[in-house]
Design an enzyme around this catalytic site. Structure first.
Site, short mmCIF file in Angstrom:
data_model
loop_
_atom_site.label_atom_id
_atom_site.label_comp_id
_atom_site.label_asym_id
_atom_site.label_seq_id
_atom_site.Cartn_x
_atom_site.Cartn_y
_atom_site.Cartn_z
N ASN A 192 15.86 41.78 59.35
CA ASN A 192 16.83 42.70 59.97
C ASN A 192 18.25 42.26 59.62
O ASN A 192 18.45 41.27 58.92
CB ASN A 192 16.62 42.77 61.49
CG ASN A 192 16.76 41.41 62.12
OD1 ASN A 192 17.81 40.77 62.06
ND2 ASN A 192 15.67 40.92 62.72
N ASP A 230 9.79 42.13 66.12
CA ASP A 230 8.73 42.41 67.10
C ASP A 230 7.36 42.49 66.41
O ASP A 230 6.34 42.33 67.06
CB ASP A 230 9.02 43.73 67.82
CG ASP A 230 10.23 43.58 68.74
OD1 ASP A 230 10.33 42.53 69.41
OD2 ASP A 230 11.08 44.49 68.78
N1 CTP Z 1 13.20 38.47 71.84
C1 CTP Z 1 12.31 37.41 71.73
N2 CTP Z 1 11.13 37.58 71.08
C2 CTP Z 1 10.81 38.76 70.52
C3 CTP Z 1 11.70 39.85 70.63
C4 CTP Z 1 12.90 39.67 71.29
O1 CTP Z 1 12.59 36.32 72.24
N3 CTP Z 1 9.66 38.90 69.88
C5 CTP Z 1 14.45 38.25 72.58
C6 CTP Z 1 15.71 38.37 71.75
O2 CTP Z 1 16.09 37.11 71.26
C7 CTP Z 1 16.72 38.91 72.75
C8 CTP Z 1 15.88 39.73 73.70
O3 CTP Z 1 14.55 39.27 73.54
O4 CTP Z 1 17.33 37.89 73.51
C9 CTP Z 1 15.92 41.21 73.50
O5 CTP Z 1 15.59 41.58 72.21
P1 CTP Z 1 15.54 43.11 71.74
O6 CTP Z 1 15.03 43.18 70.35
O7 CTP Z 1 16.82 43.80 72.03
O8 CTP Z 1 14.51 43.74 72.72
P2 CTP Z 1 12.98 43.77 72.77
O9 CTP Z 1 12.57 43.05 73.99
O10 CTP Z 1 12.36 43.32 71.49
O11 CTP Z 1 12.67 45.30 73.04
P3 CTP Z 1 12.90 46.58 72.08
O12 CTP Z 1 12.71 46.12 70.68
O13 CTP Z 1 11.89 47.51 72.56
O14 CTP Z 1 14.29 47.05 72.36
#
Ligand code: CTP
Length: 394
Positions: free
Chosen positions: A207, A276
């Site tokens: 990303n 993710d």
């Molecule tokens: N995060 C994490 N592990 C993952 C995904 C996210 O620890 N696999 C953490 C990121 O470091 C950040 C927070 O979760 O502090 C939010 O990440 P974000 O990508 O905005 O949200 P998600 O929880 O992944 O949800 P979505 O992608 O549905 O917005």
């Protein structure tokens, strides 16, 4: 060690107030060096500044000897802060466009320290779209601004544009120079950057995260006395002095590293943009092209932050939320789901916010639902606001 402030004074009725800034800083034991533009000398004499600063005042490039000029540029490089007060629309415009045609702008260009502008001008000039664009541009490049005050201006107009009060400017200067050690002895783990998820030995999914926000937090935390471990995905950034960096590649790598170091940490700040999903199958060999379309099946990565939230205890957990819509609602959901103390939410579709630049526009929302929206600021400034909140929570 004595702190050095270079004060640039430009032409404007508020130039005389810069004398008060000099005396206030000197009373605090700060060494001051003044550079005046030609127009500034029309309002106040260099002798006044020379007397108050107890240092030679520089007025323009051409009357000086070459060696002296070089010496002065060396001083700009060594300065702890470069303050321009009052800053005219002209000097802001020159700085924004890389014009260095006098001693002040030349020295400014050589400065490596933080640069702080305190604008003062007529309201209409201050609100002029070009001036505002120049200010935004400079903020984007990491310069700082002290908002002018509102009131009756010398020209008789009522509005914004008065040089901010001397006390406010001095306070701001002191906070730049102050080395707070309020996180002494605290163990802080910061994650930063993207993760990369291999498809085959050559390709991967990643990303746009630059890592700048996490690195700014790590650097600010170490300066404030914390022991800092920076778990970093691949970035082009240099590790800040005093920080222990642990390099990781994939989300699985980061998951293991963060969990291994969790016990050590008092605070975890998760600024990394973790993938993710990862390819369900990673080919050992380079995938060769064929005439057909191919599909890559993705499987879920563990949520690192959520895994920490489940065993949080009395540690402080700070998350980030990068969103393009419904910012506050999603951020609140994440606080709950991941058991966080607070979350830093930013709308990555906004200009001057998000992944790549040196600035961010963020809101901080805590687990009690209190939310604070901050204006555009440098990532370093935001890092310190996040650490202030950590400090308050500790
Ligand atoms: N995060 C994490 N592990 C993952 C995904 C996210 O620890 N696999 C953490 C990121 O470091 C950040 C927070 O979760 O502090 C939010 O990440 P974000 O990508 O905005 O949200 P998600 O929880 O992944 O949800 P979505 O992608 O549905 O917005």
């Amino acid at each position: 060690m004595k702190k050095h402030v270079v004060l640039g004074v430009t032409g404007g009725i508020a130039a005389y107030k810069a004398l008060d800034i000099i005396s206030a800083l000197r009373k605090k034991g700060i060494e001051t060096h003044v550079i005046m533009t030609k127009n500034a000398c029309e309002f106040v004499t260099p002798l006044s500044f020379e007397t108050l600063s107890n240092n030679e005042v520089v007025t323009d490039t051409f009357k000086r000897t070459k060696s002296w000029e070089v010496e002065h540029i060396a001083l700009a490089k060594r300065a702890d802060l470069f303050l321009i007060a009052p800053a005219s629309a002209n000097v802001i415009g020159k700085a924004a466009h890389g014009i260095a045609d006098d001693m002040l702008t030349t020295t400014l260009m050589a400065a490596r320290c933080p640069i702080l502008f305190a604008p003062a001008m007529n309201t209409a000039m201050y609100e002029n779209a070009i001036v505002q664009e120049n200010i935004t541009f400079l903020k984007n490049k990491g310069c700082y601004f002290i908002e002018p005050d509102s009131g009756f201006l010398a020209c008789g107009d009522l509005g914004k544009g008065k040089l901010q009060k001397v006390e406010v400017i001095v306070e701001e200067v002191l906070s730049f120079l102050e080395e707070k050690k309020d996180l002494e002895g605290k163990n802080i783990m910061v994650t930063a950057g993207p993760t990369i998820e291999a498809i085959d030995p050559m390709r991967y999914i990643t990303n746009h995260s630059s890592g700048k926000m996490g690195y700014a937090i790590a650097e600010a935390a170490v300066k404030r006395g914390a022991n800092v471990k920076l778990v970093s995905g691949p970035t082009n950034l240099l590790c800040p002095d005093g920080v222990e960096r642990i390099n990781t590649q994939s989300a699985m790598d980061m998951y293991e590293t963060v969990n291994q170091n969790f016990q050590w940490a008092d605070v975890v700040i998760k600024a990394a943009a973790v993938a993710d999903y990862r390819p369900a199958e990673v080919s050992d060999m380079k995938i060769k092209k064929s005439g057909e379309d191919i599909q890559i099946r993705l499987t879920r990565n563990p949520d690192i932050l959520q895994s920490l939230g489940a065993k949080k205890g009395n540690k402080i957990l700070v998350g980030f939320a990068a969103e393009t819509h419904n910012l506050i609602t999603y951020a609140k959901e994440k606080i709950e789901k991941k058991n966080l103390d607070f979350i830093v939410a930013n709308n990555i579709s906004e200009e001057n916010a998000g992944f790549k630049g040196d600035t961010n526009i963020a809101a901080i929302i805590d687990k009690d639902g209190v939310s604070n929206q901050y204006p555009m600021m440098s990532k370093t400034e935001l890092a310190n606001i996040i650490l202030d909140k950590v400090r308050a929570t500790l």
